[in-house]
Design an enzyme around this catalytic site. Structure first.
Site, PDB file in Angstrom:
ATOM      1  N   SER D  63       0.811  -1.107   0.020  1.00  0.00           N
ATOM      2  CA  SER D  63       0.037  -0.196  -0.040  1.00  0.00           C
ATOM      3  C   SER D  63       0.792   1.239   0.031  1.00  0.00           C
ATOM      4  CB  SER D  63      -0.922   0.176   1.113  1.00  0.00           C
ATOM      5  OG  SER D  63      -1.769  -0.753   1.204  1.00  0.00           O
ATOM      6  N   LYS D  66       0.448   3.406  -3.146  1.00  0.00           N
ATOM      7  CA  LYS D  66      -0.552   4.256  -3.152  1.00  0.00           C
ATOM      8  C   LYS D  66      -0.161   5.727  -3.024  1.00  0.00           C
ATOM      9  CE  LYS D  66      -3.787   1.000  -0.940  1.00  0.00           C
ATOM     10  NZ  LYS D  66      -4.617   0.480   0.360  1.00  0.00           N
ATOM     11  N   TYR D 190      -3.220  -2.946 -10.671  1.00  0.00           N
ATOM     12  CA  TYR D 190      -2.964  -2.437  -9.215  1.00  0.00           C
ATOM     13  C   TYR D 190      -2.177  -3.685  -8.439  1.00  0.00           C
ATOM     14  CZ  TYR D 190      -4.728  -1.871  -4.300  1.00  0.00           C
ATOM     15  OH  TYR D 190      -4.775  -1.752  -2.939  1.00  0.00           O
ATOM     16  N   TYR D 238      -5.128   3.710   7.809  1.00  0.00           N
ATOM     17  CA  TYR D 238      -6.538   3.091   7.868  1.00  0.00           C
ATOM     18  C   TYR D 238      -7.382   3.498   8.981  1.00  0.00           C
ATOM     19  CZ  TYR D 238      -3.953   0.322   4.389  1.00  0.00           C
ATOM     20  OH  TYR D 238      -3.251  -0.142   3.489  1.00  0.00           O
ATOM     21  N   VAL D 256       0.839  -3.558   3.961  1.00  0.00           N
ATOM     22  CA  VAL D 256       0.613  -4.829   4.559  1.00  0.00           C
ATOM     23  C   VAL D 256       1.842  -5.992   4.444  1.00  0.00           C
ATOM     24  CG1 VAL D 256      -0.356  -6.202   2.578  1.00  0.00           C
ATOM     25  CG2 VAL D 256      -1.420  -6.733   4.834  1.00  0.00           C
TER      26      VAL D 256
END
Lengths: 303, 303, 303, 303
Positions: D63, D66, D190, D238, D256
């Site tokens: 992530s 991102k 992705y 998150y 992760v």
């Protein structure tokens, strides 16, 4: 086996069991009650009343009062009530406030607490709490043809002191403009309405009009009675309504005091009481007895 | 007025109306259909079949297939299916994914899309998609006593190309371990099952077993039939189920193709088709016709 | 352009605008205020105070009081408060009750209403409402080094009469056991706390301790101050917190009375007031002025 | 103690611990990794790079990609991306689909999975997956001034085979019209983007541009960099973002795979890796090390 013998055997069987469930704990006055009690009364179309167990014991009808409050309101103002409350299952617990936020203060149906508070609020239109309570108690007395039906004020007081979630619901409704009276007035009336005491026999008699039994007083139109039954079938047991329809197959309404009113349209009005509750907050032995009874008699509306 | 005359008058009345609703737009193959069509077929306990309008026109049964897929699964594996899917109304749209997250991948009931995908997945246990589809088409042919029932592959293909929300549901179920087959295999089967074409007459005939009509083939036990009906009553019209029960009072199941199967237990099996939909995604004229028919005949299970 | 000239120009520019937003309507006493007002006060590390517009006009600080109430509680009982309230953004409106149901009565953070009610309830531990209010007013007087800070009782009364949603939140918290005092006592205190009146100059002075300015009274440890700032950055503007951080880049806390406290750690404490609100319930011109000021001075903590 | 000595001591302390957390289990290729690993690299404003532990070990940035994908998109199309994705904390898990239904397919922010899939979809506008992946890998190589950065195709394949929840998210976005490319194309891209491998040293070097360090390549405007940092602060971890801001006080983004990029604007770019995760899905030892480091150096943006 005769019907009476069946009821006696059912009563005996249940009294052997050890898994009565627990009584509701959030109303102190109800928390003291012994869960190991059971009564049943069946009013039949031929005018007979069959009973077993503690059928003459008074209990707090609690949410079962929602059916009769709605009947009063439907009788007086008619379908207009549906501008303030829906008639769909909520898919949530009886005291859930979640959907109320998402749906801007319009409760899903009149049998979850939020919807029942709106119904009581509607009953208060243009009258005092005392008058509104007289109306609903009077309605029950007329339906049961029995004047010995009263409100247990200790239970009403007990709930008023600890019913924080209902206070939250009423104030939340008010914030959306869906109460017309001060929250404490509507709630006070609501708590008294829930604290009405009846026996299984009285409740079965009061239910005769919803079952359209021949000897019942004529109060509501046939269409309104069908609609009450539809609402009981779809929403009468909160988020356990599907399970009740699946297992039992008749319209019913439970109360947290352990009462259960069940209607076999045109055939019978059944009242059961056993104060221990299952996970949905419905009477555990009451639900079991309802299932056994309907199986035995073949009363399911689903064939 | 005879029953046949009533149906004819109803058909004539509906054809005068201008508010047919809109056809489903998310399946391109269905979006092209003219909404201004109406057909009705009523199978009665005495074996007669009454019809009006486009009762012999084939249409895509879509979600009505969920009832028969569940019937197959109940017949084969029995109550075990309830470990994977619930039987409570969802209080949400037919394609909602929201509750699925909150309830960890266990759909509320077998008639919302997520639950129906699980049912189809269960049908695939130990067999190929072709075999599973043969089973359900075979089930319908047996129930309708008519072999001329087929899958419209163009509709299945159309849905497979645009059914993104169903793809999302299937993959979401898979992520919780509640699919046993690859999502694309279960979905492919599901889209074909939904694309079965039938006429009102065929569908009313297939419904006879759920209505326990005397001339229906015996396939399921009486208890399973009651339970199917209970599920249709509580969950058959998504978040419009309460409204249907309130206004009509019979178990039913709608499909996005405009079909509606309605059961009067022991009395009649009714199939209606009109492709224009209301806000819940149920046939608009179909729901209207159902309400009129049940009122006229006094078929409500609620008295 | 000097800093003072910049503030004057900003004030002049804003006074030319016509889109002030609307004042909060749910507290009648606040609904009467003219939205077309603007004041700003900036306390700098060198001890100077720069102002423009209505910087000496008193206004109702409302939710800005939540920062100082939390500061009191952190100073007295420390980190223990986090057993009763979280510190995550809620992703929901300031008065949402939805997450409270799902998370069993533990509010997401102390700056949404539910969390602030818990903070006030904690302040009441072992003292009367009067004492608790003296403590928070005293805290503000000490922080601002100005004794002329008071509660506007008419505003407190106005909110008590119409704050149904806050009554709902308090009773809901109580139903989960997350209030220690009667809901009406905690709420009465909360409404009075929100009704504290301050000027921009007073608020900017009170904020110096959160900005760790050299001339500020030492009340909290450096670590507690950092944590207050972190909470303001992540949760200070309800579901507009992300937007404020994105556009402005400083910790801040808004109030529904149109006030805004903004902290540039080590550099400045800024108080802005303009009573017209944007869609999130934050001051519209206040947010605009904050963005312009931080851009001009390069004060964003993000570089 | 010198900075280098501090990092060494921190590494030694962590290696003594037994509570590394568990590696992510839903991507088989990552589930095999030994959680008991730790590396840290700190790029300082003076151009030095300090390291400890496994700082040269490659890991899957997941992530963290991102942030760089969003940087690419902001650089190319600018603020237009905000029509498709919000910038508020979600208050929900990284892979939640719930809010997506309620908010009609517009993800809350670009750092939860749904929002990142939209960002990747935007990168694909007018180019092939291969070109889009070349762009983001190229961006990282430029930012890190190191060409030895690659995609681990085994990890991409592993995630493609088991990432059912991401497939659900992509198809759900598509059903709302918020994907422009076929879901499988956007998802394939992705999964490859998430499978980029880097060492702590490379990641710390790539982060220099977000920290605006003097020796970093100039790629984005100062305003865009501030905004990236604001998003990392509010949404980078998150539903653990509030906790990270509270305890650490710097913008950061976790993956992760156990990686963590943390930015001290103008001061340092920090990369930490330890594959064991905490309950939010963020690196457990990584978060601990970040907290210790920031405390030691006084780098919190909150003073």
């Amino acid at each position: 086996m005769t019907f009476t013998a069946f009821l006696g055997a059912l009563d005996a069987e249940i009294r052997e069991r050890a898994d009565w469930g627990d009584v509701a704990s959030y109303i102190p006055e109800l928390a003291r009650i012994d869960p190991a009690q059971f009564g049943i009364a069946v009013a039949l179309a031929d005018g007979t009343m069959l009973t077993a167990g503690d059928a003459e014991q008074r209990f707090s009808i609690q949410s079962i009062s929602k059916v009769f409050a709605l009947a009063c309101v439907l009788g007086r103002i008619g379908e207009q009530i549906w501008t303030r409350v829906g008639r769909e299952p909520s898919g949530a617990r009886f005291d859930s406030i979640l959907l109320l936020e998402r749906e801007h203060g319009r409760p899903r149906n009149p049998f979850i607490n939020a919807g029942a508070i709106v119904t009581t609020d509607e009953m208060l239109a243009g009258r005092t709490p005392k008058d509104a309570l007289s109306e609903i108690v009077g309605f029950l007395r007329t339906a049961a043809e029995d004047d010995d039906i009263h409100i247990d004020k200790a239970v009403a007081k007990s709930e008023a002191e600890t019913g924080f979630r209902n206070v939250a619901l009423a104030n939340y409704l008010m914030s959306f403009g869906n109460l017309r009276n001060p929250p404490e007035m509507t709630l006070g009336t609501y708590f008294h309405q829930c604290a009405i005491e009846m026996t299984c026999v009285q409740l079965a008699r009061a239910g005769r009009m919803i079952a359209s039994l021949p000897d019942a007083p004529r109060i509501l139109s046939a269409q309104k009675i069908r609609r009450l039954n539809a609402l009981m079938m779809l929403c009468g047991h909160y988020d356990g309504s599907g399970d009740f329809a699946f297992r039992v197959g008749l319209p019913g309404k439970s109360g947290v005091g352990g009462g259960l009113l069940m209607i076999a349209p045109g055939v019978a009005s059944v009242a059961i009481w056993s104060p221990g509750l299952n996970v949905y907050g419905n009477s555990k032995m009451g639900t079991y007895a309802a299932e056994r009874l309907v199986q035995e008699m073949g009363w399911s509306v689903f064939g």
